[in-house]
Design an enzyme around this catalytic site. Sequence first.
Site, PDB file in Angstrom:
ATOM      1  N   LYS A  27      61.462  26.026  83.765  1.00 51.51           N
ATOM      2  CA  LYS A  27      62.056  25.766  82.593  1.00 51.51           C
ATOM      3  C   LYS A  27      63.227  24.785  82.690  1.00 51.51           C
ATOM      4  O   LYS A  27      64.141  24.967  83.862  1.00 51.51           O
ATOM      5  CB  LYS A  27      62.477  26.749  81.792  1.00 51.51           C
ATOM      6  CG  LYS A  27      63.436  26.586  80.485  1.00 51.51           C
ATOM      7  CD  LYS A  27      64.382  27.649  80.619  1.00 51.51           C
ATOM      8  CE  LYS A  27      65.564  27.354  81.547  1.00 51.51           C
ATOM      9  NZ  LYS A  27      66.906  28.453  81.347  1.00 51.51           N
ATOM     10  N   ASP A 154      65.060  34.016  77.521  1.00 46.65           N
ATOM     11  CA  ASP A 154      64.199  32.938  77.861  1.00 46.65           C
ATOM     12  C   ASP A 154      62.613  33.217  77.690  1.00 46.65           C
ATOM     13  O   ASP A 154      61.833  32.204  77.682  1.00 46.65           O
ATOM     14  CB  ASP A 154      64.535  32.393  79.081  1.00 46.65           C
ATOM     15  CG  ASP A 154      65.698  31.468  79.131  1.00 46.65           C
ATOM     16  OD1 ASP A 154      66.111  31.092  78.057  1.00 46.65           O
ATOM     17  OD2 ASP A 154      66.230  31.428  80.105  1.00 46.65           O
TER      18      ASP A 154
HETATM   19  O1  C5P Z   1      68.343  37.943  78.331  1.00 43.94           O
HETATM   20  P1  C5P Z   1      68.770  37.635  79.526  1.00 43.94           P
HETATM   21  O2  C5P Z   1      68.374  39.093  80.262  1.00 43.94           O
HETATM   22  O3  C5P Z   1      67.684  36.592  80.449  1.00 43.94           O
HETATM   23  O4  C5P Z   1      70.036  37.487  79.756  1.00 43.94           O
HETATM   24  C1  C5P Z   1      70.872  37.718  81.148  1.00 43.94           C
HETATM   25  C2  C5P Z   1      72.252  37.731  80.527  1.00 43.94           C
HETATM   26  O5  C5P Z   1      72.840  36.549  80.101  1.00 43.94           O
HETATM   27  C3  C5P Z   1      72.764  38.593  79.243  1.00 43.94           C
HETATM   28  O6  C5P Z   1      72.955  39.885  79.684  1.00 43.94           O
HETATM   29  C4  C5P Z   1      73.924  37.871  78.721  1.00 43.94           C
HETATM   30  O7  C5P Z   1      75.210  38.495  79.533  1.00 43.94           O
HETATM   31  C5  C5P Z   1      73.577  36.385  79.066  1.00 43.94           C
HETATM   32  N1  C5P Z   1      73.077  35.800  77.969  1.00 43.94           N
HETATM   33  C6  C5P Z   1      73.980  35.278  76.817  1.00 43.94           C
HETATM   34  N2  C5P Z   1      73.354  34.521  75.725  1.00 43.94           N
HETATM   35  C7  C5P Z   1      71.905  34.061  75.769  1.00 43.94           C
HETATM   36  C8  C5P Z   1      71.120  34.481  76.977  1.00 43.94           C
HETATM   37  C9  C5P Z   1      71.824  35.092  77.938  1.00 43.94           C
HETATM   38  O8  C5P Z   1      75.100  35.787  76.888  1.00 43.94           O
HETATM   39  N3  C5P Z   1      71.869  33.376  74.892  1.00 43.94           N
END
Ligand code: C5P
Length: 304
Positions: A27, A154
């Site tokens: 991505k 994502d």
């Molecule tokens: O959702 P994912 O586990 O991929 O995200 C990892 C971390 O990245 C989240 O725990 C958060 O701290 C941060 N994040 C965020 N805002 C987003 C995506 C991710 O703050 N839109």
Amino acid sequence: MADTITAGASMSRPAGPPGVTWMAPAKVNLYLHVVGRRDDGYHLLDSLIAFAALGDLVTVLPAREIRLGVEGQFAEAVPTGSDNLVLRAARALAQHAGITDGAAIILEKQMPTAAGLGGGSADAAAALRALVRLWDVEIGEDALAELGLSLGADVPICLAGHPAFVGGIGEAITPVPNLPPTWLVLVNPGVAVSTPAVFRAREGDFSAPARFDGTAADAPALAALLAQRHNDLTEPAMSQAPVIGDVLAALTGTPDCLLARMSGSGATCFGLFANEAAARTAARRVALDNPSWWVVSAALATPA
Ligand code: C5P
């Protein structure tokens, strides 16, 4: 031999155990604006996301239990414990659909990890798609996206698999009809970057959303539109991994590079090029000058 399914096209093979292989393309955030923050700490984004025509491969085969094997160039960097996102995706789908079958999942890890290319999310999305086929699960797109979002922000866009403007924390997907033929050079300096740490290190005001109407006629026009936008996570990522500045400089310094930018929370950066020859030449140059970096050229994937 497994059936091979790449970017939605399937090819059945009569011999061998029934299996499904699904590609998990890298991505790329062509731009990424952080436009706000929710009370739970997640950030609200406005991003144009597209995919490279290369990625990891996920193969699923019938088995009694759900289990995972990891192969490929970056296999050693993948944690295979129960919190692995592919295993979590498989268990979540099985639970959702009341499936008691297992699956042997083989992940061929060709992309660097913790790299801003959505690798774990792309692998989880590919595993979901492949397992829906293998287990013959009836699940609507909305329910699948919701299940994906529970695994990572994502995952919904990786399930969608086509270029889109992405809002919310990653769940609000507006497909982009057409991106012009464009080539990418992806460069990762071998430094893993923690997404939560990068979001935490971000300072200052939020950006405005910056979607554009219509389509760019060609790669230079797309690059010109993107040049008016940015990746708000670049500075905080560079504070964790200053080498990102060297990667951007190396890409910018190649002939015919239309735009150089970091993807996601880094550390992978991409250069945009108008044709394959220019991208290949630039990739060779960057790789020769920086033998320890991961450097590949690939087309920007266009929807089938
Ligand atoms: O959702 P994912 O586990 O991929 O995200 C990892 C971390 O990245 C989240 O725990 C958060 O701290 C941060 N994040 C965020 N805002 C987003 C995506 C991710 O703050 N839109």
